[in-house]
Design a protein around this motif. Structure first.
Motif, PDB file in Angstrom:
ATOM      1  N   LEU A 198      22.410  77.113  -0.344  1.00 18.60           N
ATOM      2  CA  LEU A 198      21.700  77.531   0.862  1.00 18.60           C
ATOM      3  C   LEU A 198      22.279  78.789   1.481  1.00 18.60           C
ATOM      4  O   LEU A 198      21.564  79.551   2.121  1.00 18.60           O
ATOM      5  N   TRP A 199      23.588  79.016   1.328  1.00 10.26           N
ATOM      6  CA  TRP A 199      24.203  80.158   1.993  1.00 10.26           C
ATOM      7  C   TRP A 199      23.516  81.462   1.606  1.00 10.26           C
ATOM      8  O   TRP A 199      23.237  82.309   2.455  1.00 10.26           O
ATOM      9  N   GLN A 200      23.217  81.611   0.297  1.00 10.89           N
ATOM     10  CA  GLN A 200      22.672  82.880  -0.172  1.00 10.89           C
ATOM     11  C   GLN A 200      21.270  83.130   0.364  1.00 10.89           C
ATOM     12  O   GLN A 200      20.851  84.284   0.498  1.00 10.89           O
ATOM     13  N   HIS A 201      20.537  82.081   0.725  1.00  5.84           N
ATOM     14  CA  HIS A 201      19.190  82.252   1.256  1.00  5.84           C
ATOM     15  C   HIS A 201      19.210  82.541   2.756  1.00  5.84           C
ATOM     16  O   HIS A 201      18.416  83.330   3.251  1.00  5.84           O
ATOM     17  N   VAL A 202      20.110  81.888   3.470  1.00  3.75           N
ATOM     18  CA  VAL A 202      20.130  82.014   4.928  1.00  3.75           C
ATOM     19  C   VAL A 202      21.005  83.180   5.380  1.00  3.75           C
ATOM     20  O   VAL A 202      20.705  83.845   6.370  1.00  3.75           O
ATOM     21  N   GLN A 203      22.094  83.442   4.668  1.00  5.16           N
ATOM     22  CA  GLN A 203      23.071  84.452   5.070  1.00  5.16           C
ATOM     23  C   GLN A 203      23.470  84.273   6.538  1.00  5.16           C
ATOM     24  O   GLN A 203      23.300  85.175   7.365  1.00  5.16           O
ATOM     25  N   PRO A 204      23.983  83.086   6.886  1.00  8.22           N
ATOM     26  CA  PRO A 204      24.280  82.815   8.300  1.00  8.22           C
ATOM     27  C   PRO A 204      25.432  83.658   8.822  1.00  8.22           C
ATOM     28  O   PRO A 204      26.302  84.098   8.070  1.00  8.22           O
ATOM     29  N   ALA A 205      25.409  83.867  10.126  1.00  8.42           N
ATOM     30  CA  ALA A 205      26.533  84.548  10.764  1.00  8.42           C
ATOM     31  C   ALA A 205      27.769  83.668  10.723  1.00  8.42           C
ATOM     32  O   ALA A 205      28.897  84.159  10.592  1.00  8.42           O
ATOM     33  N   VAL A 206      27.563  82.369  10.841  1.00  8.82           N
ATOM     34  CA  VAL A 206      28.665  81.414  10.804  1.00  8.82           C
ATOM     35  C   VAL A 206      28.084  80.051  10.449  1.00  8.82           C
ATOM     36  O   VAL A 206      26.914  79.775  10.747  1.00  8.82           O
ATOM     37  N   VAL A 207      28.875  79.235   9.797  1.00  7.33           N
ATOM     38  CA  VAL A 207      28.497  77.849   9.515  1.00  7.33           C
ATOM     39  C   VAL A 207      29.309  76.943  10.418  1.00  7.33           C
ATOM     40  O   VAL A 207      30.527  77.095  10.546  1.00  7.33           O
ATOM     41  N   LEU A 208      28.610  76.027  11.042  1.00 10.86           N
ATOM     42  CA  LEU A 208      29.220  75.095  11.986  1.00 10.86           C
ATOM     43  C   LEU A 208      29.055  73.686  11.418  1.00 10.86           C
ATOM     44  O   LEU A 208      27.931  73.214  11.239  1.00 10.86           O
ATOM     45  N   ALA A 209      30.151  73.030  11.105  1.00  6.03           N
ATOM     46  CA  ALA A 209      30.103  71.684  10.530  1.00  6.03           C
ATOM     47  C   ALA A 209      30.478  70.673  11.595  1.00  6.03           C
ATOM     48  O   ALA A 209      31.603  70.687  12.091  1.00  6.03           O
ATOM     49  N   PHE A 210      29.534  69.807  11.966  1.00  6.15           N
ATOM     50  CA  PHE A 210      29.825  68.787  12.971  1.00  6.15           C
ATOM     51  C   PHE A 210      30.828  67.777  12.447  1.00  6.15           C
ATOM     52  O   PHE A 210      31.628  67.243  13.199  1.00  6.15           O
ATOM     53  N   GLY A 211      30.756  67.479  11.156  1.00 10.85           N
ATOM     54  CA  GLY A 211      31.770  66.648  10.518  1.00 10.85           C
ATOM     55  C   GLY A 211      32.739  67.544   9.770  1.00 10.85           C
ATOM     56  O   GLY A 211      33.077  68.630  10.244  1.00 10.85           O
ATOM     57  N   SER A 212      33.171  67.117   8.605  1.00  8.55           N
ATOM     58  CA  SER A 212      34.045  67.945   7.770  1.00  8.55           C
ATOM     59  C   SER A 212      33.324  68.255   6.471  1.00  8.55           C
ATOM     60  O   SER A 212      32.834  67.348   5.792  1.00  8.55           O
ATOM     61  N   LEU A 213      33.238  69.532   6.115  1.00  6.83           N
ATOM     62  CA  LEU A 213      32.586  69.916   4.873  1.00  6.83           C
ATOM     63  C   LEU A 213      33.420  69.482   3.667  1.00  6.83           C
ATOM     64  O   LEU A 213      34.653  69.518   3.719  1.00  6.83           O
ATOM     65  N   PRO A 214      32.769  69.100   2.580  1.00  8.27           N
ATOM     66  CA  PRO A 214      33.512  68.847   1.343  1.00  8.27           C
ATOM     67  C   PRO A 214      34.264  70.112   0.917  1.00  8.27           C
ATOM     68  O   PRO A 214      33.810  71.227   1.169  1.00  8.27           O
ATOM     69  N   LEU A 240      31.045  82.994  19.042  1.00  8.26           N
ATOM     70  CA  LEU A 240      30.921  84.429  19.259  1.00  8.26           C
ATOM     71  C   LEU A 240      32.230  85.148  18.948  1.00  8.26           C
ATOM     72  O   LEU A 240      32.236  86.251  18.393  1.00  8.26           O
ATOM     73  N   ALA A 241      33.344  84.524  19.313  1.00  7.81           N
ATOM     74  CA  ALA A 241      34.643  85.123  18.992  1.00  7.81           C
ATOM     75  C   ALA A 241      34.854  85.184  17.480  1.00  7.81           C
ATOM     76  O   ALA A 241      35.413  86.151  16.954  1.00  7.81           O
TER      77      ALA A 241
END
Length: 309
Positions: free
Chosen positions: A90-106, A281-282
């Motif tokens: 998904l990263w390559q399609h969205v190109q997000p400014a930042v990823v926010l994980a509410f839990g813990s990413l694998p 933002l920081a």
């Protein structure tokens, strides 16, 4: 010219006609093209683990969306409930400014973000992520016990929720309650784990009130568990708060409508969302919006005393 820059020396009349035509045809700038040019989009990609639908979480998500929207960013939420699709696709399609994980990413997904040079804020609602929002789950359990102890209660029960999905919230709250009992010189709370059910609440109330040393007050994991206990007290002729005081968490609207009205711990989720927005933002190097000083952890939680204590 449609990107807001006048790089081609067009006359004012030509520019006016082009803009009018674009408006009539419903042209909007390409988000994908803008992301390609900048190397990232203005999307904050939020990965939500398998959590029960709860009003507090939905209110937090709305508050975060509003706060980031004011700074020119858009939240996109992905409820990633144990699917096998790699998030790296998904990263390559969205190109997000930042990823926010509410839990813990694998680890594999976190590694894919590092390779793509996409910032990650991991574990927002884990004990290690308290600094991101200012919302400390242990402090919630502590506040409950401190209030009950101030009312003169020494033998206190704790109503935990039997749902593995809620462990990131329930276990720290119970730990905070247990530590508060130690600090106050009280016996450890008598913990009963229950589901959202009549039978579970009935058994819990019986265990607390019929023990050799009955508890006189209960701190519940949340308002829904507290309301189940309150209903069971009524059917078992246990007076609240005379026989059993009760305090919940979340300050749901229905809590003030219960009879008696439920004492609870309220959370300023808008303040928690502002704290997280400032951190986002920081992280991306964007200027923080003009605002008063960010709220501290102590300002996010508040006792809402009603009739059950």
């Amino acid at each position: 010219m449609l990107n807001g820059r006048d790089e081609h020396g067009l006359s004012a009349e030509t520019r006016r006609r082009v803009l009018e035509t674009a408006k009539r045809l419903g042209y909007v700038p390409s988000g994908a093209g803008r992301a390609l040019r900048k190397g990232r989009s203005n999307v904050v990609f939020c990965v939500v683990p398998d959590l029960p639908v709860a009003e507090a979480m939905e209110q937090f998500k709305l508050a975060l969306g509003r706060s980031l929207g004011e700074a020119g960013y858009t939240c996109v939420y992905l409820h990633h409930a144990g699917t096998t699709t790699p998030l790296s696709e998904l990263w390559q399609h969205v190109q997000p400014a930042v990823v926010l994980a509410f839990g813990s990413l694998p680890p594999t997904d976190a590694q894919s973000l590092r390779q793509a040079e996409i910032p990650l804020l991991d574990g927002v609602f884990t004990p290690d992520g308290t600094g991101l929002t200012g919302l400390n789950q242990e402090d919630i359990g502590r506040l409950q016990i401190e209030h009950l102890a101030a009312q003169g209660h020494r033998h206190i029960g704790y109503a935990a929720l039997d749902d593995p999905r809620e462990r990131p919230f329930c276990l720290p709250r119970l730990e905070g309650a247990t530590q508060a009992c130690r600090d106050l010189g009280l016996p450890a709370p008598q913990v009963v784990t229950m589901r959202y059910s009549r039978a579970g609440a009935r058994d819990a109330v019986a265990e607390w009130t019929q023990a050799a040393t009955p508890v006189t007050a209960v701190a519940a994991f949340n308002d829904l568990i507290a309301l189940a206990v309150l209903a069971s007290c009524r059917t078992q002729h246990v007076g609240v708060p005379d026989d059993l005081a009760l305090i919940g968490v979340d300050d749901l609207p229905i809590s003030s409508l219960a009879v008696p009205a439920l004492t609870t711990i309220g959370m300023d989720l808008t303040a928690a969302a502002r704290n997280l927005t400032a951190r986002i933002l920081a992280t991306v190097g964007a200027p923080a919006p003009a605002a008063p000083n960010l709220p501290s952890a102590g300002e996010i939680l508040a006792l809402v005393q009603r009739e059950t204590t």
